[in-house]
Scaffold this active site. Structure first.
Site, PDB file in Angstrom:
ATOM      1  N   CYS A 158      63.225  56.888  44.496  1.00 28.68           N
ATOM      2  CA  CYS A 158      63.746  56.174  45.673  1.00 28.68           C
ATOM      3  C   CYS A 158      63.034  54.826  45.826  1.00 28.68           C
ATOM      4  CB  CYS A 158      63.491  57.041  46.906  1.00 28.68           C
ATOM      5  SG  CYS A 158      63.833  56.233  48.467  1.00 28.68           S
ATOM      6  N   CYS A 194      67.448  50.980  51.175  1.00 30.19           N
ATOM      7  CA  CYS A 194      68.841  51.145  51.592  1.00 30.19           C
ATOM      8  C   CYS A 194      68.951  51.605  53.045  1.00 30.19           C
ATOM      9  CB  CYS A 194      69.558  52.128  50.673  1.00 30.19           C
ATOM     10  SG  CYS A 194      68.922  53.801  50.799  1.00 30.19           S
ATOM     11  N   THR A 219      61.385  56.719  55.673  1.00 31.36           N
ATOM     12  CA  THR A 219      61.237  56.308  54.276  1.00 31.36           C
ATOM     13  C   THR A 219      60.759  54.859  54.159  1.00 31.36           C
ATOM     14  OG1 THR A 219      62.930  57.841  53.551  1.00 31.36           O
ATOM     15  CG2 THR A 219      62.492  55.979  52.115  1.00 31.36           C
ATOM     16  N   GLU A 239      57.121  58.897  52.974  1.00 32.57           N
ATOM     17  CA  GLU A 239      57.653  58.949  54.349  1.00 32.57           C
ATOM     18  C   GLU A 239      56.514  59.028  55.372  1.00 32.57           C
ATOM     19  OE1 GLU A 239      59.334  60.532  51.799  1.00 32.57           O
ATOM     20  OE2 GLU A 239      61.039  59.193  52.032  1.00 32.57           O
ATOM     21  N   HIS A 244      74.991  55.551  54.906  1.00 29.17           N
ATOM     22  CA  HIS A 244      73.873  56.109  54.144  1.00 29.17           C
ATOM     23  C   HIS A 244      74.368  57.156  53.130  1.00 29.17           C
ATOM     24  CE1 HIS A 244      69.735  56.094  53.394  1.00 29.17           C
ATOM     25  NE2 HIS A 244      69.440  57.270  53.896  1.00 29.17           N
ATOM     26  N   TYR A 286      74.401  57.793  47.971  1.00 26.74           N
ATOM     27  CA  TYR A 286      73.753  58.809  47.140  1.00 26.74           C
ATOM     28  C   TYR A 286      74.323  58.945  45.733  1.00 26.74           C
ATOM     29  CZ  TYR A 286      70.371  60.350  50.566  1.00 26.74           C
ATOM     30  OH  TYR A 286      69.289  60.415  51.408  1.00 26.74           O
ATOM     31  N   CYS A 299      72.128  55.529  43.956  1.00 29.21           N
ATOM     32  CA  CYS A 299      70.711  55.654  43.582  1.00 29.21           C
ATOM     33  C   CYS A 299      70.442  56.944  42.813  1.00 29.21           C
ATOM     34  CB  CYS A 299      69.834  55.561  44.810  1.00 29.21           C
ATOM     35  SG  CYS A 299      70.169  56.819  46.047  1.00 29.21           S
ATOM     36  N   GLU A 341      64.658  65.755  49.452  1.00 24.97           N
ATOM     37  CA  GLU A 341      65.318  64.522  49.882  1.00 24.97           C
ATOM     38  C   GLU A 341      66.829  64.605  49.636  1.00 24.97           C
ATOM     39  OE1 GLU A 341      66.426  61.390  48.206  1.00 24.97           O
ATOM     40  OE2 GLU A 341      66.644  60.519  50.202  1.00 24.97           O
TER      41      GLU A 341
HETATM   42  C1  LIG Z   1      62.637  62.649  51.961  1.00 23.14           C
HETATM   43  C2  LIG Z   1      63.349  62.372  53.252  1.00 23.14           C
HETATM   44  C3  LIG Z   1      63.560  61.049  53.646  1.00 23.14           C
HETATM   45  C4  LIG Z   1      64.156  60.752  54.876  1.00 23.14           C
HETATM   46  N1  LIG Z   1      64.271  59.445  55.278  1.00 23.14           N
HETATM   47  C5  LIG Z   1      64.708  59.159  56.530  1.00 23.14           C
HETATM   48  C6  LIG Z   1      64.715  57.821  57.022  1.00 23.14           C
HETATM   49  O1  LIG Z   1      64.330  56.891  56.332  1.00 23.14           O
HETATM   50  N2  LIG Z   1      65.132  57.597  58.281  1.00 23.14           N
HETATM   51  C7  LIG Z   1      65.541  58.600  59.099  1.00 23.14           C
HETATM   52  O2  LIG Z   1      65.894  58.327  60.240  1.00 23.14           O
HETATM   53  N3  LIG Z   1      65.549  59.894  58.664  1.00 23.14           N
HETATM   54  C8  LIG Z   1      65.141  60.193  57.403  1.00 23.14           C
HETATM   55  N4  LIG Z   1      65.145  61.490  56.951  1.00 23.14           N
HETATM   56  C9  LIG Z   1      65.496  62.539  57.893  1.00 23.14           C
HETATM   57  C10 LIG Z   1      66.778  63.285  57.590  1.00 23.14           C
HETATM   58  O3  LIG Z   1      67.893  62.552  58.019  1.00 23.14           O
HETATM   59  C11 LIG Z   1      66.626  64.630  58.304  1.00 23.14           C
HETATM   60  O4  LIG Z   1      65.678  65.389  57.561  1.00 23.14           O
HETATM   61  C12 LIG Z   1      67.927  65.389  58.432  1.00 23.14           C
HETATM   62  O5  LIG Z   1      68.792  64.725  59.327  1.00 23.14           O
HETATM   63  C13 LIG Z   1      67.689  66.823  58.926  1.00 23.14           C
HETATM   64  O6  LIG Z   1      66.944  66.796  60.111  1.00 23.14           O
HETATM   65  P1  LIG Z   1      65.641  67.722  60.213  1.00 23.14           P
HETATM   66  O7  LIG Z   1      64.773  67.406  59.064  1.00 23.14           O
HETATM   67  O8  LIG Z   1      65.098  67.531  61.579  1.00 23.14           O
HETATM   68  O9  LIG Z   1      66.163  69.175  59.995  1.00 23.14           O
HETATM   69  P2  LIG Z   1      66.851  70.112  61.059  1.00 23.14           P
HETATM   70  O10 LIG Z   1      67.788  69.285  61.880  1.00 23.14           O
HETATM   71  O11 LIG Z   1      65.824  70.884  61.760  1.00 23.14           O
HETATM   72  O12 LIG Z   1      67.700  71.047  60.113  1.00 23.14           O
HETATM   73  C14 LIG Z   1      67.255  72.327  59.627  1.00 23.14           C
HETATM   74  C15 LIG Z   1      68.453  73.285  59.638  1.00 23.14           C
HETATM   75  O13 LIG Z   1      68.819  73.547  60.987  1.00 23.14           O
HETATM   76  C16 LIG Z   1      70.200  73.267  61.195  1.00 23.14           C
HETATM   77  N5  LIG Z   1      70.352  72.758  62.563  1.00 23.14           N
HETATM   78  C17 LIG Z   1      69.678  71.740  63.154  1.00 23.14           C
HETATM   79  N6  LIG Z   1      70.114  71.553  64.415  1.00 23.14           N
HETATM   80  C18 LIG Z   1      71.074  72.461  64.631  1.00 23.14           C
HETATM   81  C19 LIG Z   1      71.912  72.768  65.750  1.00 23.14           C
HETATM   82  N7  LIG Z   1      71.843  72.099  66.898  1.00 23.14           N
HETATM   83  N8  LIG Z   1      72.819  73.762  65.597  1.00 23.14           N
HETATM   84  C20 LIG Z   1      72.915  74.458  64.436  1.00 23.14           C
HETATM   85  N9  LIG Z   1      72.149  74.217  63.353  1.00 23.14           N
HETATM   86  C21 LIG Z   1      71.229  73.224  63.451  1.00 23.14           C
HETATM   87  C22 LIG Z   1      70.555  72.218  60.133  1.00 23.14           C
HETATM   88  O14 LIG Z   1      71.950  72.201  59.820  1.00 23.14           O
HETATM   89  C23 LIG Z   1      69.705  72.705  58.958  1.00 23.14           C
HETATM   90  O15 LIG Z   1      70.360  73.722  58.266  1.00 23.14           O
HETATM   91  C24 LIG Z   1      64.589  61.807  55.710  1.00 23.14           C
HETATM   92  C25 LIG Z   1      64.418  63.138  55.294  1.00 23.14           C
HETATM   93  C26 LIG Z   1      63.803  63.421  54.090  1.00 23.14           C
HETATM   94  C27 LIG Z   1      63.592  64.872  53.718  1.00 23.14           C
END
Ligand SMILES: Cc1cc2nc3c(=O)[nH]c(=O)nc-3n(C[C@H](O)[C@H](O)[C@H](O)COP(=O)(O)OP(=O)(O)OC[C@H]3O[C@@H](n4cnc5c(N)ncnc54)[C@H](O)[C@@H]3O)c2cc1C
Length: 481
Positions: free
Chosen positions: A98, A102, A189, A255, A290, A294, A297, A441
């Site tokens: 990465c 982006c 990120t 991150e 966003h 995918y 990259c 990721e």
């Molecule tokens: C390597 C990496 C880079 C990233 N970079 C960025 C970045 O640059 N900027 C940024 O803003 N974000 C970034 N993210 C964040 C990414 O968008 C989130 O990880 C993703 O949206 C999931 O959110 P969470 O990690 O809080 O997981 P959760 O939302 O906790 O998800 C875990 C599980 O719970 C489920 N779930 C969550 N809420 C609910 C609900 N209300 N009802 C039912 N099921 C639910 C989900 O579907 C999933 O199966 C990055 C993530 C990673 C891993």
């Protein structure tokens, strides 16, 4: 435009409050835990100054008419969307990981479009403000983090219902000259080596969440901002040259948790403040831009992985076996399927009211949904092709050791004509690209799989599809007459 060197020099002059492993980081650029991520982001600057990439990596600003780094550009056509995907693939092929930039690019495009529509509907003045900010980013070629994901606490509760009100970024004070914000954004990120962060809401909101419907930009050195850098799989390997696999560019983006402890944001950097009815639109716009990426990259990165697996097959003497060729073909098929998805959503994109172009939502979501599966399948095939030693290799220190070095060299050899060191380096690269952080990721970046499925169902036009079926099987009802 900045050169890669100027980008690194600009980071050296920054004084953000960043922590890693319980210690404050003073010199990020020369710290082995950060340097690979800095190198990778620097590639977005390097290609823009390379005549070979001029068409892909630069663009003409629609605001100033000047040549700018494409990572700061607002897409003016479907072809711009296509060039974005091709650029991401080309850089992925050069970094094998990465390169972080982006996310901010997508945040810029999403905010550009939503501020315009907000102003049209509500008579606010956000778009003009945002264009001034955009000019500042373009003129100074700044790296921006796209800050969407809040820590979120209890996932079933909306922001204002949380036991701790800071689990979503929110406004704690409104002043004549600006606002004061508190909270945090998770998994940001490239934030440690970025100049700015552009904050957006992370969920659709109701009027009770007005303090949480906030979009703003801020320099990451601003007092009150603190970053905590996350650990990555095998990150202690960054202290060894060969053992880390991708010695120059590292694993994934690097991150941080970006914390806002009562940070002042002047009004001229605020692009939404309380307009809850537009929070969902901003989330969706950012997510679609966003998800488009995918198959760009990740395909570039997969090109590197396929090359590594093909090389490994040669080192192992198995390259001519039919199942090896078939597995490489399967990896190519999966990678190119991902790429076609990204190209399709770009070619089928459309113009938004603000004038900028937007990828086809369903195709972008299909692309990201495929990523959550195909990258794991590609990793599985890579593990199969590489052999078990990618999980059991001794370290480069053992290879260099006067007594055990010759033993490692002897027993980790494949085909006699290839140096053992090459086989070990390639194995480390495959291990690096298919393990822990790199895979996560693909699953959660740009939203968990369910987030894409919700959008696929919403846009599925199921009634129309049911109508097709009724007609074909001869059911004529009132709706069809
Ligand atoms: C390597 C990496 C880079 C990233 N970079 C960025 C970045 O640059 N900027 C940024 O803003 N974000 C970034 N993210 C964040 C990414 O968008 C989130 O990880 C993703 O949206 C999931 O959110 P969470 O990690 O809080 O997981 P959760 O939302 O906790 O998800 C875990 C599980 O719970 C489920 N779930 C969550 N809420 C609910 C609900 N209300 N009802 C039912 N099921 C639910 C989900 O579907 C999933 O199966 C990055 C993530 C990673 C891993």
């Amino acid at each position: 435009m900045k050169t890669a060197q100027e980008y690194m020099d600009s980071l050296r002059q920054m004084s953000g409050e960043i922590y890693f492993m319980g210690e404050k980081v003073e010199n990020l650029v020369d710290n082995p835990h950060f340097r690979p991520h800095v190198n990778s982001a620097a590639m977005t600057y390097e290609v823009a100054c390379d005549p070979e990439f001029e068409d892909l990596a630069t663009a003409t600003s629609h605001l100033t008419g000047k040549t700018i780094n494409r990572f700061t550009h607002i897409h003016q056509s479907n072809l711009d969307l296509v060039k974005k995907v091709k650029l991401l693939r080309a850089i992925g092929q050069r970094t094998g990981t990465c390169f972080q930039r982006c996310v901010g690019w997508d945040a810029l495009n999403a905010t550009y479009s939503v501020t315009y529509e907000m102003d049209e509907k509500l008579g606010t003045k956000y778009h003009e403000r945002f264009c001034e900010y955009l000019k500042h980013i373009q003129e100074n070629d700044l790296m921006v983090v796209g800050g969407m994901t809040d820590p979120k606490g209890d996932r079933m509760l909306s922001p204002h219902q949380q036991a701790d009100p800071d689990l979503f970024v929110h406004v704690v004070e409104r002043r004549e000259d600006g606002i004061v914000v508190r909270g945090a954004k998770a998994h940001q990120t490239g934030a440690a080596n970025s100049h700015e962060i552009l904050i957006m809401p992370t969920v659709n909101m109701r009027p009770e969440d007005a303090d949480y419907a906030v979009c703003f930009a801020v320099n990451l050195e601003t007092p009150g901002i603190m970053q905590i850098f996350g650990r990555q799989t095998n990150d202690e390997r960054k202290m060894c040259e060969m053992d880390q696999g991708n010695r120059v560019f590292g694993i994934v983006g690097g991150e941080t948790l970006v914390v806002f402890n009562d940070v002042f944001i002047p009004w001229y950097r605020v692009f939404m403040c309380g307009e809850t009815q537009f929070s969902g639109m901003l989330v969706e716009r950012f997510a679609t831009y966003h998800r488009q990426n995918y198959g760009g990259c990740k395909c570039g990165v997969t090109d590197v992985l396929i090359g590594a697996c093909a090389s490994m097959a040669e080192y192992n003497g198995a390259a001519r076996a039919s199942h090896i060729k078939d597995k490489l073909v399967e990896m190519i098929h999966l990678a190119e399927t991902l790429h076609t998805g990204s190209l399709a959503c770009s070619y089928e994109g459309s113009q938004l009211p603000a004038g900028n172009y937007y990828p086809h939502t369903t195709y972008a979501n299909v692309t990201k949904q495929n990523i959550t599966r195909f990258i794991y399948e590609i990793g599985r095939l890579a593990h199969d092709l590489a052999g078990g030693f990618i999980g059991t290799l001794p370290s480069e220190k053992d290879l260099a050791h006067p007594v055990i070095g010759p033993v490692v060299d002897k027993y980790f050899k494949g085909v006699a004509t290839f140096p053992t060191e090459h086989r070990i380096r390639m194995a480390r690269l495959i291990e690096n690209m298919t393990g822990g952080t790199a895979m996560v990721e693909s699953m959660h970046g740009a939203g968990s799989p369910q987030a894409q499925r919700v959008m696929l169902l919403r846009d599925a036009k199921l009634e129309q599809r049911k109508g097709f079926a009724r007609k074909i099987c001869g059911i004529i009802d009132d709706e069809d007459q």
